[in-house]
Design a protein around this motif. Structure first.
Motif, PDB file in Angstrom:
ATOM      1  N   MET A 147     -35.171  -4.499  27.142  1.00 46.05           N
ATOM      2  CA  MET A 147     -35.288  -5.716  26.347  1.00 46.05           C
ATOM      3  C   MET A 147     -36.300  -5.552  25.216  1.00 46.05           C
ATOM      4  O   MET A 147     -36.099  -6.060  24.113  1.00 46.05           O
ATOM      5  CB  MET A 147     -35.678  -6.889  27.245  1.00 46.05           C
ATOM      6  N   ARG A 148     -37.375  -4.845  25.461  1.00 39.78           N
ATOM      7  CA  ARG A 148     -38.389  -4.662  24.415  1.00 39.78           C
ATOM      8  C   ARG A 148     -37.861  -3.839  23.255  1.00 39.78           C
ATOM      9  O   ARG A 148     -38.419  -3.882  22.158  1.00 39.78           O
ATOM     10  CB  ARG A 148     -39.635  -4.000  25.014  1.00 39.78           C
ATOM     11  N   ASN A 149     -36.799  -3.103  23.491  1.00 39.67           N
ATOM     12  CA  ASN A 149     -36.169  -2.336  22.418  1.00 39.67           C
ATOM     13  C   ASN A 149     -34.945  -3.057  21.862  1.00 39.67           C
ATOM     14  O   ASN A 149     -34.250  -2.523  20.995  1.00 39.67           O
ATOM     15  CB  ASN A 149     -35.773  -0.945  22.922  1.00 39.67           C
ATOM     16  N   GLY A 150     -34.657  -4.254  22.396  1.00 42.24           N
ATOM     17  CA  GLY A 150     -33.589  -5.061  21.829  1.00 42.24           C
ATOM     18  C   GLY A 150     -32.247  -4.949  22.508  1.00 42.24           C
ATOM     19  O   GLY A 150     -31.206  -5.180  21.875  1.00 42.24           O
ATOM     20  N   GLY A 151     -32.214  -4.623  23.811  1.00 43.62           N
ATOM     21  CA  GLY A 151     -30.940  -4.533  24.519  1.00 43.62           C
ATOM     22  C   GLY A 151     -31.002  -5.170  25.887  1.00 43.62           C
ATOM     23  O   GLY A 151     -31.880  -4.837  26.685  1.00 43.62           O
ATOM     24  N   VAL A 159     -34.861  -7.907  16.210  1.00 48.33           N
ATOM     25  CA  VAL A 159     -36.223  -8.453  16.211  1.00 48.33           C
ATOM     26  C   VAL A 159     -37.070  -7.852  17.320  1.00 48.33           C
ATOM     27  O   VAL A 159     -38.240  -7.503  17.101  1.00 48.33           O
ATOM     28  CB  VAL A 159     -36.171  -9.989  16.318  1.00 48.33           C
ATOM     29  N   ALA A 160     -36.516  -7.714  18.516  1.00 49.39           N
ATOM     30  CA  ALA A 160     -37.294  -7.164  19.629  1.00 49.39           C
ATOM     31  C   ALA A 160     -37.713  -5.726  19.342  1.00 49.39           C
ATOM     32  O   ALA A 160     -38.860  -5.336  19.588  1.00 49.39           O
ATOM     33  CB  ALA A 160     -36.486  -7.233  20.919  1.00 49.39           C
ATOM     34  N   GLY A 179     -39.045   1.327  16.835  1.00 52.13           N
ATOM     35  CA  GLY A 179     -38.718   0.224  15.933  1.00 52.13           C
ATOM     36  C   GLY A 179     -37.770   0.626  14.827  1.00 52.13           C
ATOM     37  O   GLY A 179     -37.978   0.285  13.659  1.00 52.13           O
ATOM     38  N   LEU A 180     -36.683   1.317  15.177  1.00 49.25           N
ATOM     39  CA  LEU A 180     -35.790   1.880  14.170  1.00 49.25           C
ATOM     40  C   LEU A 180     -34.736   0.902  13.658  1.00 49.25           C
ATOM     41  O   LEU A 180     -34.124   1.150  12.620  1.00 49.25           O
ATOM     42  CB  LEU A 180     -35.073   3.107  14.758  1.00 49.25           C
TER      43      LEU A 180
END
Length: 469
Positions: free
Chosen positions: A382-386, A32-33, A26-27
């Motif tokens: 996707m869970r890391n925002g990509g 948001v993801a 969560g860096l």
């Protein structure tokens, strides 16, 4: 200046391989993801295999596909630069005990999102007729700021022929310039030349070998002026975009600079490729993508030699929340030989009724070249925002330029099999943030990367290889 169309030019998507330390720390403030999944257990093996499967399926569908190696992680050298001493094991142990956020940062596998690797100008647009590259400095966060050195070495190793490829230095690391009238004192200040690469850059044209217009999207002006977000920081500055355009020799007639809507940034749209995607003459975008939508479209129309095809998704059809959660616009828009286009979307688009309905009833049924929607499972990314667009760097190359590539990075069935076997040999299927201090993980990662450089025939590109050369 070369403005004559080039024959036999293909857009090659170079996807980033997911690294062995893929985890959910969560860096990324504003992603948001990434923030929502902080602390969860990741599966690096599944993440890497999902990415390879996406590349393989696009290759088999006839699209040119390449691959970029991940960064060296954990970056123990960065910890040593910050004062940690001793053996590698001791450095990791000290960092885990004394500065856990730093340990998480130097273990990030964020280079998988190669849309942030840099900005590319194809040879047809460049004054010297070469393909130009500028690695992104990624100054908005420490864990990404660690990437440019290796990114530059990777790009130079692959695109090595100086007669066909030109490489520019990353933009300078600078402090932010204060603007007392507009700055939000609650948010961290954006450095003056903060550059996030192709995630905020789109090239619009006819065919890929025809001259194009470069749309640079920025979040704020470093020297003041204009609206700024209030909740999350803007990651790209106008001044950075202008500097990259100058490096590549792009003229005013070839460029459009547009500000990202601050409200979209505050909703979690940390890069423009989370709210808009372009390909050829098509610009698929959300109503809230640009602060001045009308001016942006008018300037594109005035400068493009091919008529612009804007595909606008209104707020009433897809909310900003749904756009961010589904990554509808973080999709790959690909050209087909018959003039149609295929949109590659993440599986999350099927989970949001409004998004899926928009895809079926608005995009596919509308008057635009998009004729097919392909769904890919990229949950680990996707869970890391990509999403799909984050995972690839687009490089338009002629046949001669493809032939001039060094190494073994253009995807083939044999390379797919080799990469899959490599992942299965070296990757863990479970990794929690607390596992990052495990010294065996560092050893496993270096062993894997050393083998990968041999597999891709790239030579020494990592710090641990250069230090032992």
């Amino acid at each position: 200046m070369s403005r004559v169309p080039l024959p036999n030019v293909q857009e090659v998507n170079f996807d980033g391989l997911v690294g062995p330390t893929h985890n959910y720390s969560g860096l990324a403030l504003g992603n948001v993801a990434s923030m929502n999944h902080q602390g969860q257990v990741a599966n690096p093996k599944e993440a890497a295999l999902q990415g390879i499967l996406k590349m393989q399926s696009l290759m088999e569908a006839g699209y040119a596909q390449g691959v970029l190696p991940p960064q060296q992680r954990p970056d123990i050298g960065a910890l040593r630069d910050l004062g940690f001493r001793g053996s590698d094991r001791e450095v990791l142990a000290h960092a885990a005990r004394e500065a856990p956020p730093l340990l998480r940062a130097v273990c990030s596998a964020s280079s998988m999102w190669s849309a942030n690797a840099g900005t590319v100008t194809p040879s047809v647009d460049a004054p010297d007729g070469r393909v130009h590259f500028t690695p992104a400095n990624l100054q908005s966060s420490f864990h990404r700021f660690l990437e440019p050195f290796t990114t530059a070495r990777v790009l130079q190793a692959i695109f090595h022929d100086e007669q066909r490829f030109a490489h520019h230095p990353v933009l300078p690391a600078t402090p932010a310039f204060a603007d007392e009238g507009a700055a939000n004192p609650v948010l961290p200040a954006t450095p003056a030349f903060a550059d996030e690469g192709a995630a905020n850059h789109t090239r619009l044209c006819g065919a890929h070998g025809e001259p194009g217009v470069h749309l640079f999207v920025y979040g704020r002006r470093a020297f003041g002026g204009g609206r700024e977000p209030k909740r999350f920081p803007a990651r790209q500055t106008l001044e950075a975009s202008q500097a990259v355009a100058r490096q590549h020799g792009l003229t005013e007639a070839q460029t459009v600079f547009a500000q990202q809507h601050p409200d979209a940034i505050d909703a979690g749209v940390f890069h423009n490729d989370v709210i808009a995607v372009g390909n050829g003459p098509v610009l698929l975008y959300h109503e809230m993508a640009f602060l001045d939508e009308e001016r942006t479209l008018d300037e594109l129309r005035a400068k493009m030699s091919t008529p612009l095809i804007p595909v606008r998704v209104p707020l009433e059809a897809v909310s900003l929340e749904d756009a961010v959660a589904s990554y509808l616009f973080n999709s790959q828009l690909l050209s087909n030989p018959d003039g149609s286009m295929t949109l590659v979307v993440p599986g999350e688009c099927q989970e949001r009724e409004a998004v899926w309905r928009t895809l079926q009833d608005y995009l596919l049924a509308g008057h635009n070249p998009i004729s097919e929607v392909v769904v890919k499972d990229l949950k680990q990314s996707m869970r890391n925002g990509g999403g799909p667009a984050c995972l690839r760097l687009r490089v338009a190359l002629s046949e001669a330029e493809q032939t001039a590539l060094s190494g073994r990075t253009l995807l083939t069935p044999t390379l797919v099999a080799d990469l899959t076997a490599w992942v299965n040999r070296h990757y863990r299927d479970r990794l929690a943030p607390e596992d990052l201090a495990d010294p065996l993980l560092a050893e496993e990662s270096l062993t894997a990367l050393d083998e990968l450089t041999q597999l891709l025939q790239l030579g020494a590109i990592y710090p641990f290889q250069l230090n032992h050369a």
